[in-house]
Design a protein around this motif. Structure first.
Motif, PDB file in Angstrom:
ATOM      1  N   TYR A 105      19.356  34.635  46.790  1.00  0.00           N
ATOM      2  CA  TYR A 105      18.015  34.214  46.326  1.00  0.00           C
ATOM      3  C   TYR A 105      17.258  35.340  45.613  1.00  0.00           C
ATOM      4  CZ  TYR A 105      15.753  36.745  50.157  1.00  0.00           C
ATOM      5  OH  TYR A 105      15.289  37.724  50.998  1.00  0.00           O
ATOM      6  N   LEU A 106      17.766  36.589  45.755  1.00  0.00           N
ATOM      7  CA  LEU A 106      17.140  37.705  45.037  1.00  0.00           C
ATOM      8  C   LEU A 106      17.912  38.070  43.773  1.00  0.00           C
ATOM      9  CD1 LEU A 106      16.220  40.051  48.052  1.00  0.00           C
ATOM     10  CD2 LEU A 106      14.680  38.580  46.725  1.00  0.00           C
ATOM     11  N   GLY A 107      18.983  37.332  43.499  1.00  0.00           N
ATOM     12  CA  GLY A 107      19.805  37.638  42.330  1.00  0.00           C
ATOM     13  C   GLY A 107      20.828  38.722  42.605  1.00  0.00           C
ATOM     14  N   ARG A 108      21.101  38.992  43.899  1.00  0.00           N
ATOM     15  CA  ARG A 108      22.106  40.014  44.245  1.00  0.00           C
ATOM     16  C   ARG A 108      23.465  39.337  44.415  1.00  0.00           C
ATOM     17  NH1 ARG A 108      19.081  42.111  49.599  1.00  0.00           N
ATOM     18  NH2 ARG A 108      19.533  39.916  50.019  1.00  0.00           N
ATOM     19  N   PRO A 109      24.570  40.035  44.040  1.00  0.00           N
ATOM     20  CA  PRO A 109      25.903  39.486  44.297  1.00  0.00           C
ATOM     21  C   PRO A 109      26.033  39.114  45.777  1.00  0.00           C
ATOM     22  CG  PRO A 109      26.055  41.464  42.966  1.00  0.00           C
ATOM     23  CD  PRO A 109      24.612  41.347  43.395  1.00  0.00           C
ATOM     24  N   PHE A 110      26.677  37.983  46.050  1.00  0.00           N
ATOM     25  CA  PHE A 110      26.632  37.409  47.404  1.00  0.00           C
ATOM     26  C   PHE A 110      28.002  37.516  48.087  1.00  0.00           C
ATOM     27  CE2 PHE A 110      24.071  33.715  49.522  1.00  0.00           C
ATOM     28  CZ  PHE A 110      24.231  34.304  50.756  1.00  0.00           C
ATOM     29  N   GLY A 111      28.042  38.263  49.212  1.00  0.00           N
ATOM     30  CA  GLY A 111      29.228  38.324  50.091  1.00  0.00           C
ATOM     31  C   GLY A 111      30.494  38.697  49.329  1.00  0.00           C
ATOM     32  N   PRO A 112      31.607  38.002  49.633  1.00  0.00           N
ATOM     33  CA  PRO A 112      32.885  38.361  49.002  1.00  0.00           C
ATOM     34  C   PRO A 112      33.049  37.787  47.594  1.00  0.00           C
ATOM     35  CG  PRO A 112      33.220  36.553  50.526  1.00  0.00           C
ATOM     36  CD  PRO A 112      31.759  36.913  50.623  1.00  0.00           C
ATOM     37  N   MET A 113      32.029  37.082  47.075  1.00  0.00           N
ATOM     38  CA  MET A 113      32.213  36.399  45.776  1.00  0.00           C
ATOM     39  C   MET A 113      32.499  37.362  44.614  1.00  0.00           C
ATOM     40  SD  MET A 113      32.335  33.278  46.440  1.00  0.00           S
ATOM     41  CE  MET A 113      32.324  32.549  44.815  1.00  0.00           C
ATOM     42  N   PRO A 114      31.782  38.510  44.489  1.00  0.00           N
ATOM     43  CA  PRO A 114      32.086  39.392  43.355  1.00  0.00           C
ATOM     44  C   PRO A 114      33.542  39.867  43.360  1.00  0.00           C
ATOM     45  CG  PRO A 114      30.147  40.162  44.543  1.00  0.00           C
ATOM     46  CD  PRO A 114      30.655  38.995  45.294  1.00  0.00           C
ATOM     47  N   ALA A 115      34.067  40.215  44.550  1.00  0.00           N
ATOM     48  CA  ALA A 115      35.458  40.682  44.629  1.00  0.00           C
ATOM     49  C   ALA A 115      36.423  39.543  44.306  1.00  0.00           C
ATOM     50  CB  ALA A 115      35.734  41.257  46.012  1.00  0.00           C
ATOM     51  N   LEU A 116      36.074  38.340  44.711  1.00  0.00           N
ATOM     52  CA  LEU A 116      36.937  37.192  44.393  1.00  0.00           C
ATOM     53  C   LEU A 116      36.940  36.920  42.894  1.00  0.00           C
ATOM     54  CD1 LEU A 116      36.228  34.639  47.244  1.00  0.00           C
ATOM     55  CD2 LEU A 116      38.473  35.538  46.556  1.00  0.00           C
ATOM     56  N   LEU A 117      35.764  37.069  42.281  1.00  0.00           N
ATOM     57  CA  LEU A 117      35.676  36.855  40.829  1.00  0.00           C
ATOM     58  C   LEU A 117      36.560  37.857  40.088  1.00  0.00           C
ATOM     59  CD1 LEU A 117      31.853  36.181  40.608  1.00  0.00           C
ATOM     60  CD2 LEU A 117      33.648  34.596  39.949  1.00  0.00           C
ATOM     61  N   ALA A 118      36.655  39.066  40.662  1.00  0.00           N
ATOM     62  CA  ALA A 118      37.467  40.090  40.009  1.00  0.00           C
ATOM     63  C   ALA A 118      38.958  39.825  40.163  1.00  0.00           C
ATOM     64  CB  ALA A 118      37.124  41.466  40.584  1.00  0.00           C
ATOM     65  N   THR A 119      39.339  39.195  41.274  1.00  0.00           N
ATOM     66  CA  THR A 119      40.775  39.053  41.551  1.00  0.00           C
ATOM     67  C   THR A 119      41.338  37.686  41.143  1.00  0.00           C
ATOM     68  OG1 THR A 119      40.101  38.572  43.816  1.00  0.00           O
ATOM     69  CG2 THR A 119      40.961  40.758  43.407  1.00  0.00           C
ATOM     70  N   ALA A 120      40.459  36.724  40.865  1.00  0.00           N
ATOM     71  CA  ALA A 120      40.932  35.369  40.530  1.00  0.00           C
ATOM     72  C   ALA A 120      41.572  35.323  39.143  1.00  0.00           C
ATOM     73  CB  ALA A 120      39.754  34.403  40.556  1.00  0.00           C
ATOM     74  N   GLU A 121      42.571  34.447  39.001  1.00  0.00           N
ATOM     75  CA  GLU A 121      43.164  34.210  37.675  1.00  0.00           C
ATOM     76  C   GLU A 121      42.223  33.379  36.803  1.00  0.00           C
ATOM     77  OE1 GLU A 121      45.059  34.228  40.359  1.00  0.00           O
ATOM     78  OE2 GLU A 121      47.079  34.932  39.900  1.00  0.00           O
ATOM     79  N   TYR A 122      41.514  32.429  37.446  1.00  0.00           N
ATOM     80  CA  TYR A 122      40.671  31.500  36.684  1.00  0.00           C
ATOM     81  C   TYR A 122      39.264  31.479  37.284  1.00  0.00           C
ATOM     82  CZ  TYR A 122      45.290  29.915  35.271  1.00  0.00           C
ATOM     83  OH  TYR A 122      46.582  29.875  34.808  1.00  0.00           O
ATOM     84  N   VAL A 123      38.270  31.653  36.424  1.00  0.00           N
ATOM     85  CA  VAL A 123      36.872  31.647  36.883  1.00  0.00           C
ATOM     86  C   VAL A 123      36.097  30.630  36.063  1.00  0.00           C
ATOM     87  CG1 VAL A 123      34.753  33.004  37.004  1.00  0.00           C
ATOM     88  CG2 VAL A 123      36.930  34.074  37.609  1.00  0.00           C
TER      89      VAL A 123
END
Ligand SMILES: Nc1ncnc2c1ncn2[C@@H]1O[C@H](COP(=O)(O)OP(=O)(O)O)[C@@H](O)[C@H]1O
Ligand SMILES: Cc1cn([C@H]2C[C@H](O)[C@@H](COP(=O)(O)O)O2)c(=O)[nH]c1=O
Ligand SMILES: [Zn+2]
Length: 208
Positions: free
Chosen positions: A128-146
Protein backbone atom coordinates in the motif's frame (compact mmCIF):
# COMPACT_ATOMS: atom_id res chain seq x y z
CA UNK A 1 -0.98 -15.18 -22.33
CA UNK A 2 -1.56 -18.54 -24.05
CA UNK A 3 1.31 -20.62 -22.73
CA UNK A 4 0.38 -24.31 -22.88
CA UNK A 5 2.94 -26.89 -21.76
CA UNK A 6 3.78 -30.08 -23.61
CA UNK A 7 3.24 -32.85 -21.06
CA UNK A 8 5.43 -35.24 -23.05
CA UNK A 9 6.76 -35.58 -26.56
CA UNK A 10 7.52 -38.26 -29.11
CA UNK A 11 11.21 -38.41 -28.29
CA UNK A 12 10.71 -38.92 -24.55
CA UNK A 13 12.69 -35.76 -23.82
CA UNK A 14 12.53 -34.71 -20.14
CA UNK A 15 9.48 -32.58 -19.40
CA UNK A 16 10.24 -28.85 -19.24
CA UNK A 17 9.11 -26.78 -16.28
CA UNK A 18 9.01 -23.01 -15.89
CA UNK A 19 7.71 -20.15 -13.74
CA UNK A 20 5.05 -17.64 -14.77
CA UNK A 21 4.20 -14.60 -12.62
CA UNK A 22 1.02 -12.55 -12.89
CA UNK A 23 1.44 -9.32 -10.91
CA UNK A 24 -0.21 -5.93 -10.52
CA UNK A 25 -2.25 -3.89 -8.06
CA UNK A 26 -5.42 -4.99 -6.33
CA UNK A 27 -8.44 -5.34 -8.69
CA UNK A 28 -6.14 -5.69 -11.72
CA UNK A 29 -7.40 -9.18 -12.63
CA UNK A 30 -4.53 -11.31 -11.27
CA UNK A 31 -6.83 -13.95 -9.78
CA UNK A 32 -9.06 -14.00 -12.87
CA UNK A 33 -5.99 -14.54 -15.05
CA UNK A 34 -4.68 -17.28 -12.73
CA UNK A 35 -8.05 -19.06 -12.84
CA UNK A 36 -8.20 -18.70 -16.64
CA UNK A 37 -4.78 -20.31 -17.12
CA UNK A 38 -5.53 -23.14 -14.66
CA UNK A 39 -8.91 -23.82 -16.26
CA UNK A 40 -7.27 -24.15 -19.68
CA UNK A 41 -4.71 -26.56 -18.22
CA UNK A 42 -7.55 -28.69 -16.83
CA UNK A 43 -9.28 -28.67 -20.21
CA UNK A 44 -6.00 -30.03 -21.61
CA UNK A 45 -6.34 -32.84 -19.01
CA UNK A 46 -3.27 -31.78 -17.07
CA UNK A 47 -3.02 -32.44 -13.36
CA UNK A 48 -3.49 -29.08 -11.67
CA UNK A 49 -2.94 -28.19 -7.99
CA UNK A 50 -3.72 -24.78 -6.54
CA UNK A 51 -2.42 -23.25 -3.31
CA UNK A 52 -2.97 -20.10 -1.34
CA UNK A 53 -1.61 -18.80 1.98
CA UNK A 54 -3.75 -19.98 4.88
CA UNK A 55 -3.94 -16.41 6.24
CA UNK A 56 -5.98 -15.32 3.19
CA UNK A 57 -9.47 -16.07 4.48
CA UNK A 58 -10.96 -12.92 2.91
CA UNK A 59 -13.63 -14.48 0.67
CA UNK A 60 -13.42 -18.19 1.49
CA UNK A 61 -11.25 -20.47 3.65
CA UNK A 62 -10.36 -22.78 0.75
CA UNK A 63 -11.42 -21.40 -2.61
CA UNK A 64 -9.38 -18.86 -4.53
CA UNK A 65 -12.03 -16.21 -5.32
CA UNK A 66 -11.69 -13.16 -7.59
CA UNK A 67 -13.32 -9.77 -6.93
CA UNK A 68 -15.95 -10.64 -9.53
CA UNK A 69 -16.70 -14.02 -7.90
CA UNK A 70 -14.83 -16.40 -10.23
CA UNK A 71 -13.58 -19.22 -8.04
CA UNK A 72 -11.49 -22.38 -8.02
CA UNK A 73 -10.84 -24.88 -5.23
CA UNK A 74 -7.42 -24.59 -3.58
CA UNK A 75 -5.38 -25.95 -0.69
CA UNK A 76 -4.46 -23.37 1.96
CA UNK A 77 -0.88 -23.77 3.21
CA UNK A 78 0.82 -22.17 6.22
CA UNK A 79 4.33 -22.14 4.74
CA UNK A 80 5.69 -22.38 1.19
CA UNK A 81 7.56 -25.67 1.76
CA UNK A 82 4.22 -27.51 2.22
CA UNK A 83 3.62 -26.91 -1.50
CA UNK A 84 6.60 -29.12 -2.42
CA UNK A 85 5.06 -32.15 -0.72
CA UNK A 86 1.50 -31.51 -1.86
CA UNK A 87 2.37 -30.76 -5.49
CA UNK A 88 4.12 -34.05 -6.23
CA UNK A 89 2.64 -35.61 -9.37
CA UNK A 90 1.23 -32.33 -10.75
CA UNK A 91 1.75 -30.96 -14.24
CA UNK A 92 0.73 -27.43 -13.27
CA UNK A 93 0.86 -25.63 -9.91
CA UNK A 94 -1.05 -22.38 -9.31
CA UNK A 95 -0.30 -20.14 -6.31
CA UNK A 96 -2.41 -17.10 -5.42
CA UNK A 97 -1.50 -14.18 -3.13
CA UNK A 98 2.22 -14.94 -3.53
CA UNK A 99 3.14 -11.74 -1.63
CA UNK A 100 2.01 -13.29 1.66
CA UNK A 101 4.56 -16.13 1.55
CA UNK A 102 8.08 -15.93 2.99
CA UNK A 103 11.18 -15.74 0.80
CA UNK A 104 11.41 -19.55 0.60
CA UNK A 105 8.60 -19.41 -1.99
CA UNK A 106 11.25 -18.55 -4.59
CA UNK A 107 13.20 -21.76 -3.87
CA UNK A 108 10.00 -23.81 -3.82
CA UNK A 109 8.97 -22.49 -7.25
CA UNK A 110 12.48 -23.11 -8.61
CA UNK A 111 12.43 -26.72 -7.37
CA UNK A 112 8.99 -27.36 -8.85
CA UNK A 113 10.01 -25.88 -12.21
CA UNK A 114 13.30 -27.81 -12.17
CA UNK A 115 11.21 -30.96 -11.72
CA UNK A 116 9.27 -30.25 -14.91
CA UNK A 117 6.24 -28.50 -13.39
CA UNK A 118 4.66 -25.36 -14.86
CA UNK A 119 4.33 -22.93 -11.93
CA UNK A 120 1.98 -19.92 -12.09
CA UNK A 121 2.17 -17.39 -9.23
CA UNK A 122 -0.24 -14.46 -8.88
CA UNK A 123 0.49 -11.70 -6.40
CA UNK A 124 0.80 -8.02 -5.56
CA UNK A 125 4.07 -6.54 -6.78
CA UNK A 126 3.73 -3.55 -4.41
CA UNK A 127 2.21 -2.96 -1.00
CA UNK A 128 0.00 0.00 0.00
CA UNK A 129 3.06 2.28 0.23
CA UNK A 130 4.35 1.29 -3.20
CA UNK A 131 7.13 -0.90 -1.75
CA UNK A 132 8.05 -4.26 -3.35
CA UNK A 133 5.99 -6.89 -1.52
CA UNK A 134 7.43 -10.08 0.07
CA UNK A 135 8.97 -12.64 -2.31
CA UNK A 136 7.36 -11.09 -5.43
CA UNK A 137 10.39 -9.04 -6.63
CA UNK A 138 12.65 -12.13 -6.47
CA UNK A 139 10.03 -14.21 -8.26
CA UNK A 140 9.74 -11.57 -10.98
CA UNK A 141 13.48 -11.81 -11.46
CA UNK A 142 13.55 -15.60 -11.72
CA UNK A 143 10.37 -16.25 -13.73
CA UNK A 144 10.52 -17.11 -17.44
CA UNK A 145 7.24 -15.28 -18.10
CA UNK A 146 5.94 -12.14 -16.40
CA UNK A 147 2.54 -10.56 -17.00
CA UNK A 148 1.70 -7.23 -15.35
CA UNK A 149 -2.02 -6.55 -15.34
CA UNK A 150 -3.68 -3.21 -14.53
CA UNK A 151 -6.82 -2.08 -12.79
CA UNK A 152 -8.83 1.07 -13.54
CA UNK A 153 -8.07 4.10 -11.35
CA UNK A 154 -11.19 4.80 -9.30
CA UNK A 155 -10.34 8.53 -9.22
CA UNK A 156 -9.69 9.31 -12.90
CA UNK A 157 -10.27 6.19 -15.04
CA UNK A 158 -6.63 5.81 -16.19
CA UNK A 159 -4.83 2.48 -15.79
CA UNK A 160 -3.95 1.81 -12.15
CA UNK A 161 -0.78 0.17 -10.80
CA UNK A 162 -1.14 1.13 -7.13
CA UNK A 163 -3.26 -0.21 -4.26
CA UNK A 164 -4.18 2.85 -2.22
CA UNK A 165 -5.18 2.04 1.37
CA UNK A 166 -8.17 3.94 2.66
CA UNK A 167 -8.30 2.05 5.98
CA UNK A 168 -6.34 3.50 8.89
CA UNK A 169 -3.61 0.92 9.49
CA UNK A 170 0.16 1.05 9.09
CA UNK A 171 0.69 -2.71 9.14
CA UNK A 172 1.98 -4.15 5.86
CA UNK A 173 -0.53 -7.01 5.98
CA UNK A 174 -4.15 -5.92 6.20
CA UNK A 175 -6.66 -8.21 4.48
CA UNK A 176 -9.43 -6.34 2.72
CA UNK A 177 -11.13 -5.40 -0.50
CA UNK A 178 -12.91 -2.23 -1.64
CA UNK A 179 -13.72 -1.39 2.00
CA UNK A 180 -9.99 -0.86 2.62
CA UNK A 181 -8.29 -0.29 -0.76
CA UNK A 182 -8.69 1.60 -4.02
CA UNK A 183 -6.96 0.97 -7.34
CA UNK A 184 -5.17 4.20 -8.31
CA UNK A 185 -2.89 5.48 -11.06
CA UNK A 186 0.46 7.07 -10.12
CA UNK A 187 -0.72 10.74 -9.91
CA UNK A 188 -3.87 9.84 -7.94
CA UNK A 189 -1.84 7.57 -5.63
CA UNK A 190 0.70 10.35 -4.98
CA UNK A 191 -2.07 12.87 -4.39
CA UNK A 192 -3.64 10.56 -1.79
CA UNK A 193 -0.32 9.91 -0.07
CA UNK A 194 0.47 13.64 0.11
CA UNK A 195 -2.98 14.37 1.55
CA UNK A 196 -2.23 11.83 4.32
CA UNK A 197 1.06 13.51 5.28
CA UNK A 198 0.68 15.71 8.36
CA UNK A 199 1.00 19.45 7.62
CA UNK A 200 4.02 21.23 9.26
CA UNK A 201 1.65 22.72 11.89
CA UNK A 202 0.25 19.27 12.78
CA UNK A 203 3.72 17.66 13.14
CA UNK A 204 4.88 17.12 16.76
CA UNK A 205 7.54 19.68 17.70
CA UNK A 206 11.10 18.30 17.84
CA UNK A 207 12.43 17.74 21.39
CA UNK A 208 15.20 20.19 22.41
N1 LIG B 1 -10.93 -0.46 -10.08
C1 LIG B 1 -11.11 -1.61 -10.73
N2 LIG B 1 -10.46 -1.86 -11.87
C2 LIG B 1 -10.65 -3.01 -12.54
N3 LIG B 1 -11.47 -4.01 -12.12
C3 LIG B 1 -12.14 -3.84 -10.97
C4 LIG B 1 -12.02 -2.62 -10.23
N4 LIG B 1 -12.81 -2.74 -9.13
C5 LIG B 1 -13.39 -3.95 -9.19
N5 LIG B 1 -12.99 -4.63 -10.28
C6 LIG B 1 -13.38 -6.01 -10.59
O1 LIG B 1 -12.30 -6.83 -10.19
C7 LIG B 1 -12.12 -7.87 -11.16
C8 LIG B 1 -10.73 -8.42 -11.04
O2 LIG B 1 -10.68 -9.16 -9.82
P1 LIG B 1 -9.45 -10.07 -9.42
O3 LIG B 1 -9.09 -11.00 -10.54
O4 LIG B 1 -9.81 -10.69 -8.10
O5 LIG B 1 -8.29 -8.99 -9.23
P2 LIG B 1 -6.98 -9.08 -8.35
O6 LIG B 1 -6.71 -10.53 -8.05
O7 LIG B 1 -5.90 -8.47 -9.20
O8 LIG B 1 -7.24 -8.28 -7.11
C9 LIG B 1 -12.45 -7.18 -12.46
O9 LIG B 1 -12.81 -8.08 -13.49
C10 LIG B 1 -13.62 -6.29 -12.07
O10 LIG B 1 -14.84 -7.02 -12.16
C1 LIG C 1 -1.87 -3.41 -0.93
C2 LIG C 1 -1.96 -4.39 0.19
C3 LIG C 1 -2.90 -5.40 0.16
N1 LIG C 1 -3.01 -6.27 1.18
C4 LIG C 1 -4.01 -7.35 1.14
C5 LIG C 1 -5.41 -6.93 0.78
C6 LIG C 1 -5.98 -8.17 0.14
O1 LIG C 1 -6.46 -9.02 1.20
C7 LIG C 1 -4.76 -8.81 -0.53
C8 LIG C 1 -4.65 -8.52 -2.00
O2 LIG C 1 -5.65 -9.20 -2.70
P1 LIG C 1 -5.91 -9.04 -4.28
O3 LIG C 1 -6.25 -10.44 -4.70
O4 LIG C 1 -4.65 -8.54 -4.91
O5 LIG C 1 -7.04 -8.10 -4.44
O6 LIG C 1 -3.63 -8.25 0.11
C9 LIG C 1 -2.15 -6.20 2.27
O7 LIG C 1 -2.20 -7.01 3.19
N2 LIG C 1 -1.23 -5.19 2.31
C10 LIG C 1 -1.09 -4.29 1.31
O8 LIG C 1 -0.20 -3.40 1.40
ZN1 LIG D 1 -5.97 8.29 -11.40
Amino acid sequence: MFIEPRVGNRHNAPRRGWIEVVCGSMFSGKTEELIRRLTRARIARQRVEIFKPAIDTRYHAEDVVSHNAARIRSTPVAIASEILLLAAGSDVVGIDEGQFFDSSLVDVCEQLANNGIRVIVAGLDMDYLGRPFGPMPALLATAEYVTKVHAVCVCCGEIASYSYRIAASASQVLLGESDSYEARCRPCFLEGMQAKEPTPEARPAAAH
